[in-house]
Design a protein around this motif. Structure first.
Motif, PDB file in Angstrom:
ATOM      1  N   ARG A 107       0.833  -1.195   0.000  1.00  0.00           N
ATOM      2  CA  ARG A 107       0.000   0.000   0.000  1.00  0.00           C
ATOM      3  C   ARG A 107       0.880   1.263   0.000  1.00  0.00           C
ATOM      4  O   ARG A 107       0.590   2.235  -0.708  1.00  0.00           O
ATOM      5  CB  ARG A 107      -0.896  -0.012   1.240  1.00  0.00           C
ATOM      6  N   ALA A 108       1.950   1.209   0.782  1.00  0.00           N
ATOM      7  CA  ALA A 108       2.859   2.359   0.838  1.00  0.00           C
ATOM      8  C   ALA A 108       3.595   2.549  -0.484  1.00  0.00           C
ATOM      9  O   ALA A 108       3.793   3.681  -0.945  1.00  0.00           O
ATOM     10  CB  ALA A 108       3.856   2.175   1.977  1.00  0.00           C
ATOM     11  N   ASP A 114       2.498   1.699  -3.396  1.00  0.00           N
ATOM     12  CA  ASP A 114       1.506   2.220  -4.330  1.00  0.00           C
ATOM     13  C   ASP A 114       1.363   3.739  -4.152  1.00  0.00           C
ATOM     14  O   ASP A 114       1.271   4.496  -5.123  1.00  0.00           O
ATOM     15  CB  ASP A 114       0.165   1.525  -4.095  1.00  0.00           C
ATOM     16  N   ALA A 115       1.365   4.181  -2.879  1.00  0.00           N
ATOM     17  CA  ALA A 115       1.259   5.615  -2.613  1.00  0.00           C
ATOM     18  C   ALA A 115       2.497   6.356  -3.134  1.00  0.00           C
ATOM     19  O   ALA A 115       2.389   7.477  -3.659  1.00  0.00           O
ATOM     20  CB  ALA A 115       1.102   5.849  -1.109  1.00  0.00           C
ATOM     21  N   GLU A 116       3.667   5.728  -3.004  1.00  0.00           N
ATOM     22  CA  GLU A 116       4.889   6.337  -3.535  1.00  0.00           C
ATOM     23  C   GLU A 116       4.810   6.478  -5.049  1.00  0.00           C
ATOM     24  O   GLU A 116       5.223   7.503  -5.618  1.00  0.00           O
ATOM     25  CB  GLU A 116       6.112   5.497  -3.157  1.00  0.00           C
ATOM     26  N   THR A 153       2.101   6.750  -6.843  1.00  0.00           N
ATOM     27  CA  THR A 153       1.123   7.799  -7.145  1.00  0.00           C
ATOM     28  C   THR A 153       1.772   9.176  -7.025  1.00  0.00           C
ATOM     29  O   THR A 153       1.580  10.050  -7.879  1.00  0.00           O
ATOM     30  CB  THR A 153      -0.079   7.704  -6.194  1.00  0.00           C
ATOM     31  N   GLU A 154       2.551   9.369  -5.976  1.00  0.00           N
ATOM     32  CA  GLU A 154       3.230  10.653  -5.796  1.00  0.00           C
ATOM     33  C   GLU A 154       4.247  10.895  -6.903  1.00  0.00           C
ATOM     34  O   GLU A 154       4.402  12.014  -7.401  1.00  0.00           O
ATOM     35  CB  GLU A 154       3.913  10.694  -4.432  1.00  0.00           C
ATOM     36  N   HIS A 155       4.933   9.814  -7.306  1.00  0.00           N
ATOM     37  CA  HIS A 155       5.952   9.929  -8.357  1.00  0.00           C
ATOM     38  C   HIS A 155       5.318  10.330  -9.690  1.00  0.00           C
ATOM     39  O   HIS A 155       5.846  11.206 -10.393  1.00  0.00           O
ATOM     40  CB  HIS A 155       6.692   8.604  -8.499  1.00  0.00           C
ATOM     41  N   GLU A 184      -3.530   9.492  -9.519  1.00  0.00           N
ATOM     42  CA  GLU A 184      -3.973   8.227  -8.965  1.00  0.00           C
ATOM     43  C   GLU A 184      -4.090   7.163 -10.049  1.00  0.00           C
ATOM     44  O   GLU A 184      -4.205   7.472 -11.248  1.00  0.00           O
ATOM     45  CB  GLU A 184      -5.335   8.393  -8.277  1.00  0.00           C
ATOM     46  N   LYS A 185      -4.086   5.918  -9.607  1.00  0.00           N
ATOM     47  CA  LYS A 185      -4.252   4.801 -10.529  1.00  0.00           C
ATOM     48  C   LYS A 185      -5.600   4.918 -11.243  1.00  0.00           C
ATOM     49  O   LYS A 185      -6.621   5.213 -10.600  1.00  0.00           O
ATOM     50  CB  LYS A 185      -4.167   3.491  -9.751  1.00  0.00           C
ATOM     51  N   ARG A 230       2.024   3.517 -14.872  1.00  0.00           N
ATOM     52  CA  ARG A 230       2.364   2.265 -14.208  1.00  0.00           C
ATOM     53  C   ARG A 230       2.666   1.183 -15.238  1.00  0.00           C
ATOM     54  O   ARG A 230       2.068   1.156 -16.315  1.00  0.00           O
ATOM     55  CB  ARG A 230       1.219   1.825 -13.293  1.00  0.00           C
TER      56      ARG A 230
END
Length: 423
Positions: free
Chosen positions: A52-53, A55-57, A59-61, A65-66, A78
């Protein structure tokens, strides 16, 4: 008003955590699943949290959002995942690390080429700090988490603190210290053959009544004024200008070195050590009768009264039975008697070596567990890691303030005049 500005949320968070833990335990009971290891519940939770973390990284990169339409035409997206096994506090966990089409994503939580998380390194360092050998640590990790690690990995983890150790050993120190305790435990080191060598430790009590391990030094087999001058000169060069009392345990050459380094310092033999040394000469069945006789010596109001109490012990039946006790007090007398001049509040602080004994007990345990060490550097590394655990903000022992310290500090100020209040 203050309550509205700072709402208390901890109970809600605790309740949520309790519910999650309860659900996990219910699932474990129902399925018979283990908590750790492959397929274990904690392993699965750790994997889910990491992914989950990650995935959040990602998204920030990417900046979106997905499945977000905003990402169309952004030039990057992605590109699936790749499996990676990392060592964590819950053992070996295989996580799906996200990729991007440009290959520019560099996760921070699980960096490229990293095979273990910081928490796992902390686990290894904690075990090493407790005196566990490399073999012991490997066995522990294999038994607890089913993880096989190499000796080289453990060495790399522990060697990584070398720069930190050097910085700690050379950090600046306060100018004035009411008390510094000096000790020199002997530790077995393999140097061709296994030999015992001293390791010098200095623990100070600062103006706030808190303990601080000032440093540790490797030493030669013979203690003397030259060795102590090296240790004390380093403390002085790191900022220690004056010490009221230097407490020690009859260490050869130390009084002369203290006087040369801090001319006004009082060298005081540790009374607790004198008592323990006395009791070692006697049968345990005689200890209850010995203690009050010896207590009469160090609780005497004057040196003359202490001399009389020692003579009364010497002439007693127990004194005749254990002449070595009298000899030990006589040999330490010149460094013991300063204690008799101290006010009661200062006596209590100097005598009550709980301030340093709790530290010494942990450091001795860390070294005793190993039996012997392959090198002096290995000893110093273990001692530093043990100290680092002690100075953790959550470690109560090292943060403990001496009982009635303010009263004692006032008496220190009076007894040692203006030395605690330099211009």
């Amino acid at each position: 008003m203050a309550d509205n500005e700072n709402p208390v949320v901890e109970p809600v968070e605790d309740e949520l955590v309790d519910k999650v833990v309860e659900r996990l335990m219910d699932r474990a009971d129902a399925s018979g699943a283990s908590l750790l290891g492959e397929g274990g519940l904690l392993t699965a939770v750790t994997r889910a949290v990491l992914e989950r973390a990650l995935d959040a990284e990602m998204t920030e990169h990417l900046g979106y959002e997905k499945h977000d339409p905003a990402g169309r035409g952004s030039g990057n997206s992605r590109n699936g995942t790749s499996p990676k096994t990392v060592l964590t506090d819950a053992g070996a966990v295989t996580v799906a690390v996200f990729r991007d089409r440009n290959g520019s994503f560099g996760p921070q939580l699980v960096p490229k080429h990293a095979r273990r998380l910081a928490g796992f390194n902390d686990q290894v360092l904690s075990l090493y700090a407790r005196g566990m050998s490399v073999r012991d640590i490997r066995s522990h990790l294999a038994g607890m988490y089913g993880v096989e690690v190499s000796p080289d990995l453990i060495s790399k983890v522990t060697d990584a603190v070398a720069d930190e150790l050097t910085a700690w050993q050379n950090r600046p120190l306060d100018a004035i210290w009411p008390i510094i305790y000096i000790d020199a435990p002997w530790i077995k080191i393999r140097s061709g053959a296994v030999v015992s060598k001293p390791v010098y430790l200095a623990v100070g009590v600062d103006m706030d009544g808190r303990k601080d391990v000032l440093g540790r030094w490797g030493g030669d087999e013979g203690e003397g004024a030259t060795t102590w001058m090296t240790v004390l000169s380093e403390l002085r060069n790191r900022g220690v200008q004056d010490v009221c009392i230097v407490a020690c345990d009859g260490l050869k050459g130390l009084p002369d070195a203290v006087t040369a380094t801090w001319p006004k310092a009082t060298v005081q033999t540790c009374v607790i050590h004198l008592m323990r040394a006395s009791l070692r000469f006697a049968s345990k069945r005689d200890h209850p009768a010995l203690v009050p006789l010896l207590r009469a010596i160090y609780t005497a109001s004057t040196e003359q009264a202490a001399e009389q109490a020692l003579q009364e012990f010497t002439d007693s039946e127990l004194g005749q039975r254990y002449p070595a006790i009298t000899r030990s007090w006589r040999s330490a007398w010149s460094e013991f008697i300063p204690y008799l001049d101290f006010p009661p509040e200062v006596r209590k602080v100097v005598y009550s070596t709980n301030l340093i004994e709790s530290i010494n007990a942990r450091l001795r345990k860390a070294t005793r567990n190993r039996g012997h060490f392959p090198s002096e550097q290995a000893v110093l590394k273990v001692l530093y890691l043990a100290v680092r655990e002690l100075i953790n903000p959550k470690a109560r022992d090292i943060n403990h303030v001496a009982a009635h310290w303010k009263k004692a500090l006032n008496q220190f100020s009076l007894f040692f005049e203006d030395r605690l209040n330099p211009d």
